[in-house]
Scaffold this active site. Structure first.
Site, PDB file in Angstrom:
ATOM      1  N   SER A 110     128.657  25.185  63.081  1.00  0.00           N
ATOM      2  CA  SER A 110     129.044  26.090  64.166  1.00  0.00           C
ATOM      3  C   SER A 110     130.473  26.541  63.919  1.00  0.00           C
ATOM      4  O   SER A 110     131.133  26.060  62.998  1.00  0.00           O
ATOM      5  CB  SER A 110     128.953  25.373  65.514  1.00  0.00           C
ATOM      6  OG  SER A 110     129.970  24.395  65.587  1.00  0.00           O
ATOM      7  N   LYS A 111     130.907  27.443  64.779  1.00  0.00           N
ATOM      8  CA  LYS A 111     132.289  27.894  64.645  1.00  0.00           C
ATOM      9  C   LYS A 111     133.236  26.709  64.862  1.00  0.00           C
ATOM     10  O   LYS A 111     134.265  26.601  64.231  1.00  0.00           O
ATOM     11  CB  LYS A 111     132.601  28.976  65.670  1.00  0.00           C
ATOM     12  CG  LYS A 111     131.878  30.274  65.379  1.00  0.00           C
ATOM     13  CD  LYS A 111     130.930  30.664  66.487  1.00  0.00           C
ATOM     14  CE  LYS A 111     129.842  31.567  65.961  1.00  0.00           C
ATOM     15  NZ  LYS A 111     128.812  31.826  66.970  1.00  0.00           N
ATOM     16  N   GLN A 112     132.842  25.822  65.790  1.00  0.00           N
ATOM     17  CA  GLN A 112     133.706  24.670  66.092  1.00  0.00           C
ATOM     18  C   GLN A 112     133.848  23.743  64.883  1.00  0.00           C
ATOM     19  O   GLN A 112     134.880  23.132  64.694  1.00  0.00           O
ATOM     20  CB  GLN A 112     133.149  23.849  67.271  1.00  0.00           C
ATOM     21  CG  GLN A 112     133.304  24.497  68.634  1.00  0.00           C
ATOM     22  CD  GLN A 112     132.334  25.645  68.831  1.00  0.00           C
ATOM     23  OE1 GLN A 112     131.242  25.652  68.260  1.00  0.00           O
ATOM     24  NE2 GLN A 112     132.729  26.645  69.591  1.00  0.00           N
TER      25      GLN A 112
END
Ligand code: GLU
Length: 325
Positions: free
Chosen positions: A251-253
Site C-alpha cells: 500500500s502507499k503506507q
C-alpha cells in the site's frame, strides 16, 4: 436519485458491468494491478463493460496528480475503461440524497463521539473500533456542532450477514457485533467510503465487484446498506492481496513501488500478476493489449487461490534491478 427501486425488468439477468475504483492517494502499485487486471479480465471474459471510478471522497488524502498518474498507468497497461470516468467528489448530491432517504426511514443518527473517546472501545480482528452505540441511546443535540452520521443496525435479533463470494466462498459476519453502527458521513463532512461505494455501484449499474480481499469484510456492511436503500444485490469476487516480505499489505503506507510504464516492465508486471492469480502462462505476447486479449480467453476465476496469498518480494525491486544490469 434515479433508479433506486427494483422494477419488472430486474427479473432479467443483467449484462455484466464491472468497475475499478482506485482512490487517488498515490500511484498504482503491484497490489492494485492484481485488482485491476482481475476485474478487467473478468468483465471482458463475460462480454461485459468495465468502468473506472476515482474514489476521491477523502479530500485530505486525494490528489489530482495521483489521479493523473493512475490514468497514465492504466493506459500503459492497456486497461481501457468504458464510458466516462466518474469522480466521487463530483457526486456528493447523490450521497446526500441517499443519506436523506435513510434519515427519513429512521435508519441513521448523529454521533458526537470523538476518536479519542472511542480509543478505549474494543476492536475487531481488522483493528477497527466496534462502535458501542453510545449516541444511539442518547438524544444528541448537534446544533452547530461537529458530528458524524451513523447507520442504525437492527439489533434484535442481531443478524448474520451472509455473502457468497466467488473466490472466498461463504462469508458470514455479524455486523452489529463485529463493527457496530458504522459511519456514513464523517465529522469533517466527508462522505464515508461505505455509502459512496454503494450508491455509485447502484447508479452506475454495476453487477460485479472484483476487488482486493482487504475489502472483504466491508461487504456485509455494503450489503446491509444496499438493502436499506432498496438497491440490487451484486456479485462479489475478492482476489488475494499481495504482501511484502514483512507480511504487510502492499500500500502507499508501506511505500509500495509505483507500477512502471515502460513496455518491458509492463509485460513483466502483467505476467507476474497473472501468475499470482494462478492463471496459465501466456507464451508469445507482443504488447499489453495482446496480453489482455489472450488472458481474457483463458481466464477462470475458479483457479484463483483464496487469500491469504503471499509473495516474497515486491516485484519491482527485482524488475528494476534487472533493467539496470
Ligand atoms: N477505493 C477503494 C480502494 O482503492 C476500492 C473500493 C472498492 O473497490 O470497492 O481500495
Amino acid at each position: 436519485m434515479s433508479r433506486i427501486t427494483s422494477g419488472p425488468d430486474e427479473q432479467r439477468p443483467r449484462a455484466y458491468v464491472g468497475r475499478f475504483a482506485p482512490s487517488p492517494t498515490g500511484p498504482l502499485h503491484f497490489g492494485s494491478l492484481i485488482a485491476a487486471l482481475a476485474s478487467y479480465v473478468d468483465a471482458r471474459a463475460a462480454g461485459g463493460s468495465w468502468l473506472l471510478r476515482i474514489e476521491d471522497v477523502d479530500r485530505e488524502r486525494s490528489r489530482l496528480e495521483h489521479e493523473a498518474a493512475i490514468r497514465r498507468q492504466l493506459a500503459a497497461f492497456a486497461l481501457e475503461h468504458d464510458g466516462d470516468v466518474v469522480r466521487q467528489s463530483e457526486r456528493i448530491d447523490h450521497y446526500r440524497s441517499a443519506l436523506e432517504r435513510l434519515r427519513d426511514q429512521g435508519s441513521v443518527y448523529p454521533c458526537v463521539c470523538s476518536r479519542r473517546l472511542l480509543e478505549t472501545a474494543p476492536r475487531n480482528q481488522e483493528g477497527e473500533v466496534i462502535y458501542p452505540g453510545s449516541c444511539r441511546v442518547r438524544a444528541v443535540d448537534t446544533f452547530g456542532g461537529r458530528h458524524s452520521i451513523r447507520f442504525k443496525l437492527a439489533h434484535s435479533p442481531p443478524q448474520d450477514e451472509v455473502i457468497e463470494d466467488r473466490i472466498e466462498g461463504v462469508i458470514t459476519q455479524n455486523v452489529a457485533k463485529d463493527v457496530g453502527d458504522f459511519v456514513l458521513l464523517r465529522a469533517d463532512g466527508d462522505v464515508a467510503y461505505q455509502l459512496a461505494v454503494v450508491v455509485d455501484d447502484e447508479l452506475q449499474g454495476v453487477t460485479d465487484v472484483v476487488r482486493g480481499a482487504d475489502l472483504l469484510l466491508n461487504t456485509p456492511r455494503q450489503r446491509i446498506l444496499q438493502r436499506a436503500l432498496g438497491f440490487r444485490d451484486l456479485r462479489y469476487a475478492h482476489v488475494p492481496i499481495v504482501t511484502n516480505d514483512q507480511g504487510e499489505k502492499l500500500s502507499k503506507q508501506t511505500r509500495a513501488i509505483a507500477l512502471p510504464t515502460d513496455h518491458n516492465s509492463v509485460l513483466a508486471a502483467l505476467r507476474r500478476a497473472w501468475a499470482f492469480l494462478n492463471q496459465p502462462a501466456l507464451e508469445q505476447v507482443s504488447s499489453a493489449r495482446d496480453f489482455l486479449d489472450q488472458a481474457t480467453l483463458l481466464w477462470a476465476v475458479s483457479r484463483i487461490k483464496k487469500h491469504p496469498a503471499h509473495i516474497d518480494k515486491e516485484p519491482f525491486e527485482s524488475l528494476e534491478a534487472a533493467q539496470n544490469l
